[in-house]
Write a protein that holds these residues in place. Structure first.
Motif, mmCIF file in Angstrom:
data_model
loop_
_atom_site.group_PDB
_atom_site.id
_atom_site.type_symbol
_atom_site.label_atom_id
_atom_site.label_comp_id
_atom_site.label_asym_id
_atom_site.label_seq_id
_atom_site.Cartn_x
_atom_site.Cartn_y
_atom_site.Cartn_z
ATOM 1 N N LYS A 304 0.833 -1.199 0.000
ATOM 2 C CA LYS A 304 0.000 0.000 0.000
ATOM 3 C C LYS A 304 0.873 1.255 0.000
ATOM 4 C CE LYS A 304 -3.794 -2.165 2.598
ATOM 5 N NZ LYS A 304 -4.616 -2.081 3.826
ATOM 6 N N ALA A 305 0.335 2.325 -0.536
ATOM 7 C CA ALA A 305 1.054 3.598 -0.539
ATOM 8 C C ALA A 305 1.177 4.135 0.884
ATOM 9 C CB ALA A 305 0.329 4.612 -1.417
ATOM 10 N N SER A 306 2.356 4.645 1.212
ATOM 11 C CA SER A 306 2.558 5.274 2.517
ATOM 12 C C SER A 306 1.908 6.653 2.507
ATOM 13 C CB SER A 306 4.053 5.403 2.822
ATOM 14 O OG SER A 306 4.683 4.145 2.774
ATOM 15 N N ILE A 307 1.269 7.009 3.601
ATOM 16 C CA ILE A 307 0.546 8.276 3.689
ATOM 17 C C ILE A 307 1.306 9.234 4.594
ATOM 18 C CG2 ILE A 307 -1.601 9.393 4.407
ATOM 19 C CD1 ILE A 307 -3.051 6.802 3.771
ATOM 20 N N VAL A 308 1.517 10.446 4.097
ATOM 21 C CA VAL A 308 2.164 11.503 4.874
ATOM 22 C C VAL A 308 1.139 12.605 5.113
ATOM 23 C CG1 VAL A 308 4.013 13.203 4.967
ATOM 24 C CG2 VAL A 308 4.415 10.999 3.865
ATOM 25 N N TYR A 309 0.848 12.888 6.368
ATOM 26 C CA TYR A 309 -0.081 13.945 6.720
ATOM 27 C C TYR A 309 0.696 15.222 7.042
ATOM 28 C CZ TYR A 309 -3.840 10.504 7.079
ATOM 29 O OH TYR A 309 -4.766 9.535 6.807
ATOM 30 N N CYS A 310 0.316 16.300 6.381
ATOM 31 C CA CYS A 310 0.973 17.597 6.574
ATOM 32 C C CYS A 310 -0.102 18.664 6.736
ATOM 33 C CB CYS A 310 1.869 17.909 5.371
ATOM 34 S SG CYS A 310 2.684 19.517 5.435
ATOM 35 N N ASP A 311 0.108 19.614 7.644
ATOM 36 C CA ASP A 311 -0.916 20.631 7.894
ATOM 37 C C ASP A 311 -0.687 21.924 7.106
ATOM 38 O OD1 ASP A 311 1.253 21.644 9.200
ATOM 39 O OD2 ASP A 311 0.372 21.618 11.204
ATOM 40 N N ASN A 312 0.246 21.884 6.150
ATOM 41 C CA ASN A 312 0.500 23.042 5.299
ATOM 42 C C ASN A 312 -0.007 22.746 3.891
ATOM 43 O OD1 ASN A 312 2.414 24.621 3.300
ATOM 44 N ND2 ASN A 312 2.487 25.722 5.243
ATOM 45 N N ILE A 313 -1.044 23.468 3.456
ATOM 46 C CA ILE A 313 -1.691 23.179 2.174
ATOM 47 C C ILE A 313 -0.727 23.400 1.008
ATOM 48 C CG2 ILE A 313 -3.569 23.876 0.622
ATOM 49 C CD1 ILE A 313 -5.249 24.517 3.033
ATOM 50 N N SER A 314 0.099 24.434 1.076
ATOM 51 C CA SER A 314 1.040 24.706 -0.007
ATOM 52 C C SER A 314 2.002 23.536 -0.219
ATOM 53 C CB SER A 314 1.835 25.981 0.292
ATOM 54 O OG SER A 314 0.976 27.097 0.371
ATOM 55 N N SER A 315 2.461 22.934 0.867
ATOM 56 C CA SER A 315 3.362 21.790 0.754
ATOM 57 C C SER A 315 2.656 20.595 0.130
ATOM 58 C CB SER A 315 3.905 21.416 2.133
ATOM 59 O OG SER A 315 4.664 22.472 2.677
#
Length: 365
Positions: A304-315
């Protein structure tokens, strides 16, 4: 061991020194021992891991076994008791060793088995740090760091005993193996080990006061599926008062278990919060790639694809937007690295609200 230059015996220049007993302090000892152990274990069918040179993997059909080596301490597990005993008997024929049974303590880490799974803690080690600091009677503190005040290398008087400061700071680094919540605080006090001052010492003592009230805390590993990697990435912007470099942090979950985390100051200055966040995402993706390769060698590949959660929309947009921007040229390598992993389906970068950002504890925001 060859005769040292300048002290060669003129009568017997070709003679060498025979080492009767190995000494821990010799620079070549760790390399020689690892090579000696690896050479024998490879004859048994084990393969040295490319991701970790101290890990050895055995596979024969449905049979699996893993050996993790640290100097003369060995962790071993296998898919069956008979295979495990066979490997132990083989090792005993070559090396003098003792089978300690089920792991209870390893390198200062206590392992306790419970209904949920395995609980890792360093309670005894934490007590030793408190004793070394002379703070057995100190008042516990609710948090390990004070975010209202920033540390700097120019504020305050130098401490009277910098050696004691460095010793305690180094000891706290080892404690972060099972205490991820103090990673940011320990990282901050370690930045000033070259010239510790009174505010740095106060910050270090605050961590120890926090430990005094949380001695029973540790890392709980639970039973569950390990087919998914999930990571949370965060960064502040220009948080260091002296260099204006940002601090990035991440935490990685393998299934339901926290397996990797980091709080580290970035090596270069970021010109925007988006750049700082994206550098943090790139570091997180690099860690995910290493874990995926490690799991592949353990024959537990993650599809499965690894998921990265980021709180910066631009990134998040930068991770998948193929359009180049003038303001992102200087971080182009990080951008291409992450985009490539996203394009081949290994990674997905997803926005998460700041209220659900677990990696906040690894930065100062």
């Amino acid at each position: 061991m060859h005769q040292p230059p300048g002290f060669v015996d003129k009568s017997f220049p070709n003679y060498v020194c025979k080492l009767q007993r190995p000494i821990y302090g010799l620079k070549q000892s760790p390399r020689a021992w690892n090579s000696r152990f690896a050479k024998f274990i490879n004859k048994l069918g084990f393969v040295t891991s490319r991701a970790d040179a101290s890990l050895f993997v055995y596979r024969n059909g449905s049979e699996l076994a893993y050996i993790l080596l640290y100097v003369d301490d060995i962790l071993m597990t296998a898919s069956s008791t008979s295979l495990l005993q066979k490997i132990i008997d083989s090792l005993k024929t070559e090396f003098p060793m003792t089978d300690m049974g089920k792991v209870r303590h390893f390198l200062g880490v206590k392992a306790e088995y419970n209904d949920k799974g395995l609980f890792l803690s360093q309670t005894t080690y934490a007590r030793d740090i408190i004793r070394r600091a002379g703070m057995e009677e100190c008042k516990p503190c609710a948090t390990p760091v004070d975010l209202k005040s920033k540390l700097s290398n120019q504020i305050g008087e130098p401490v009277k005993d910098p050696t004691a400061y460095r010793s305690l700071a180094g000891a706290l680094q080892y404690l972060t193996f099972t205490r991820p919540e103090i990673s940011y605080a320990v990282h901050q006090v370690c930045l000033y080990m070259h010239d510790p001052r009174q505010p740095h010492l106060q910050a270090l003592r605050r961590i120890i006061r926090y430990l005094k009230g949380t001695l029973s805390h540790g890392l709980q590993l639970v039973k569950g599926q390990i087919d998914q990697l999930t990571a949370y990435s965060d960064a502040d912007w220009g948080g260091c008062l002296d260099t204006r470099r940002s601090t990035s942090g991440y935490c990685v979950f393998l299934g339901p278990n926290l397996v990797s985390w980091s709080a580290k100051r970035q090596p270069t200055i970021s010109r925007s919060s988006s750049e700082a966040e994206y550098k943090g995402v790139a570091n997180t993706v690099a860690e995910l790639c290493w874990i995926r390769n490690l799991m592949l060698e353990l024959h537990c590949s993650i599809t499965k694809a690894s998921i990265v959660y980021c709180d910066n929309i631009s990134s998040v947009y930068l991770a998948s937007n193929p359009v180049k921007h003038q303001r992102t040229k200087h971080i182009e390598l990080d951008i291409h690295f992450v985009r490539e992993k996203v394009a081949i389906g290994e990674v997905r970068v997803i926005h998460v609200p700041s209220s659900l950002q677990y990696a906040d504890i690894f930065t100062d925001i």
